[in-house]
Design a protein around this motif. Structure first.
Motif: not given
Ligand code: PMV
Length: 332
Positions: A145-151, A102-105, A193-195, A19-25
Motif C-alpha cells: 500500500n505505497p503512498s506514492g511518495l518514493d516514486a 535503506r530508506g532511500m527509495g 514497518a508499514v504493516a 512525513g513517512e508513514h503518516a503520508v500513507v494515511y
Molecule cells: O523505506 P522507503 O524508502 O521505501 O520509504 C517508505 C515511506 C513510507 O512512508 C513508510 C511508506 C510509503 O509508501 O510512503
C-alpha cells in the motif's frame, strides 16, 4: 545492416525529510531528490528472441526473475503488453549507486529508470502522470500500500510536498543548513514497518491516529520553517517527529542510539528517514563543515555510509517552479 535500437533511463535516490508513514494515511510529507546518487538503465536490442536482465540481484531471462524482482518483472511485462511489444528481444542492464533497503527509495528509483529506458527504447511519449502511474504498479507489488511518495520523488528533480492522491507540488528548499544522511548499516524493513502501523491502527485507533496527526502537523511546521530559513526550528521538528515515529514502533534500538549520538555531537535535529526499523537517518547540521565533522565521528560509531546534501541551494529554476503542481491544481 540493421541498426540495433538502444534506450536509456536515469533516476535518483530520495530522502524523506518528514512525513513517512503518516503520508500513507493522508498526512502531508516533504521529500527531496538526491540527484548525485543515481540508478541507470540501458537497453540494447538483440536478435536471440530473449528478454535478458543484468542487475546486482539477478542475471538471466526476465521470465526466470526471482520473486524479489516480481514488481520489476510485472512492470516490464505490463509496459510491453500495453504497447503490444511482448515479442521484443533485448538486454536490459540496471546499475545503481543506491543501497537497497535503506530508506532511500531504491525500488522506486529502479522502476522510474526502467520505465524511462523502455519509453526511450521504443520512442514512446511518457507524460509525468503516466510515469508515476507506472512506477506505482511496481511499488504496489513490493510494498502493498505505497503512498506514492518514493516514486514521485524518484521522478522529480525538485523537492516535493505531497498529500496522497491530493497534492503534489515542488517545494523550493533554501535553508541555511546541510543535511547529513547516514546509513545505519542495518537493512530497513519498510514492508514490515508499514504493516505494523496498520495493525497498530486497528488495535489502538485513537492513540495511533493521534501520532499520525501529530506527524502531519509537524510536516506543516517544517514547511513554514523551510520558508522562513529557520534551521533551529526545523531541527526541533525533526526531534519531535522522531519521538512520534519511535512511539509508532518504526524506529529501533540502533537508530535510537545513533540519533542520540548525533544530537550529543551537535546536530540541530535528527530522525530516521523512510520506512525505518533500520536503514538511514538524517541529521540537520549548521553547515557543510559541521556535517563533514559529524559524518567522521559517526563512522567510528558504526555508520557505514554518509551523504551530505546542502539545503541552501534552491536554484533559480527551483524558485521559478515553486508550488508548481506536478499533476493537478495548486492546493492552496
Ligand atoms: O523505506 P522507503 O524508502 O521505501 O520509504 C517508505 C515511506 C513510507 O512512508 C513508510 C511508506 C510509503 O509508501 O510512503
Amino acid at each position: 545492416m540493421k541498426v540495433m535500437r538502444s534506450g536509456n533511463g536515469v533516476s535518483h535516490a530520495k530522502i524523506i525529510l518528514i512525513g513517512e508513514h503518516a503520508v500513507v494515511y493522508g498526512q502531508p510529507a516533504i521529500a527531496l531528490p538526491l540527484s548525485k546518487v543515481k540508478t541507470r538503465v540501458h537497453i540494447e536490442e538483440t536478435n536471440n528472441g530473449k528478454q535478458i536482465l543484468h542487475s546486482r540481484y539477478f542475471d538471466g531471462e526476465l521470465l526466470h526473475a526471482p520473486t524479489s524482482l516480481a514488481g520489476m518483472k510485472h512492470l516490464i511485462e505490463h509496459i510491453l503488453d500495453e504497447h503490444s511489444l511482448t515479442a521484443s528481444s533485448f538486454n536490459m542492464t540496471i546499475k545503481s549507486d543506491l543501497p537497497a533497503e535503506r530508506g532511500m527509495g531504491s525500488s522506486a528509483a529502479t522502476a522510474v529508470a526502467v520505465i524511462r529506458a523502455l519509453y526511450d527504447y521504443f520512442e514512446l511519449h511518457l507524460s509525468p502522470a503516466k510515469l508515476l502511474r507506472l512506477a506505482n504498479i511496481a511499488e504496489k507489488i513490493i510494498h502493498g500500500n505505497p503512498s506514492g511518495l518514493d516514486a514521485a520523488t524518484s521522478a522529480s528533480s525538485h523537492p516535493i510536498w505531497m498529500v496522497k492522491n491530493k497534492e503534489l507540488y515542488t517545494l523550493p528548499i533554501n535553508i541555511n543548513a546541510s543535511l547529513l544522511i547516514c546509513d545505519s548499516g542495518i537493512k530497513g524493513r519498510t514492508g514490515e514497518a508499514v504493516a505494523s502501523v496498520k495493525k497498530r491502527l486497528e488495535l489502538d485507533q485513537h492513540a495511533t491516529q493521534t501520532l499520525l496527526n501529530k506527524l502531519g502537523k509537524l510536516a506543516f511546521a517544517a514547511r513554514e520553517q523551510i520558508a522562513h530559513d529557520d534551521p533551529t526550528g526545523l531541527g526541533e521538528t525533526f526531534n519531535t517527529a522522531q519521538e512520534q515515529l519511535a512511539a509508532l514502533g518504526v524506529s529501533n534500538k540502533q537508530l535510537d542510539t545513533l540519533i542520540e549520538t548525533s544530537l550529543s555531537l551537535g546536530a540541530l535535529g535528527s530522525k530516521l528517514t523512510g520506512g525505518g526499523r533500520g536503514g538511514c537517518f538524517i541529521s540537520l547540521m549548521k553547515d557543510q563543515e559541521e556535517a563533514e565533522r559529524l559524518a567522521q565521528q559517526l563512522r567510528i560509531k558504526g555508520v557505514t555510509e554518509t551523504w551530505i546534501q546542502p539545503l541552501g541551494n534552491a536554484s533559480e529554476e527551483e524558485k521559478a517552479n515553486a508550488f508548481k503542481s506536478i499533476h493537478g491544481p495548486r492546493p492552496y
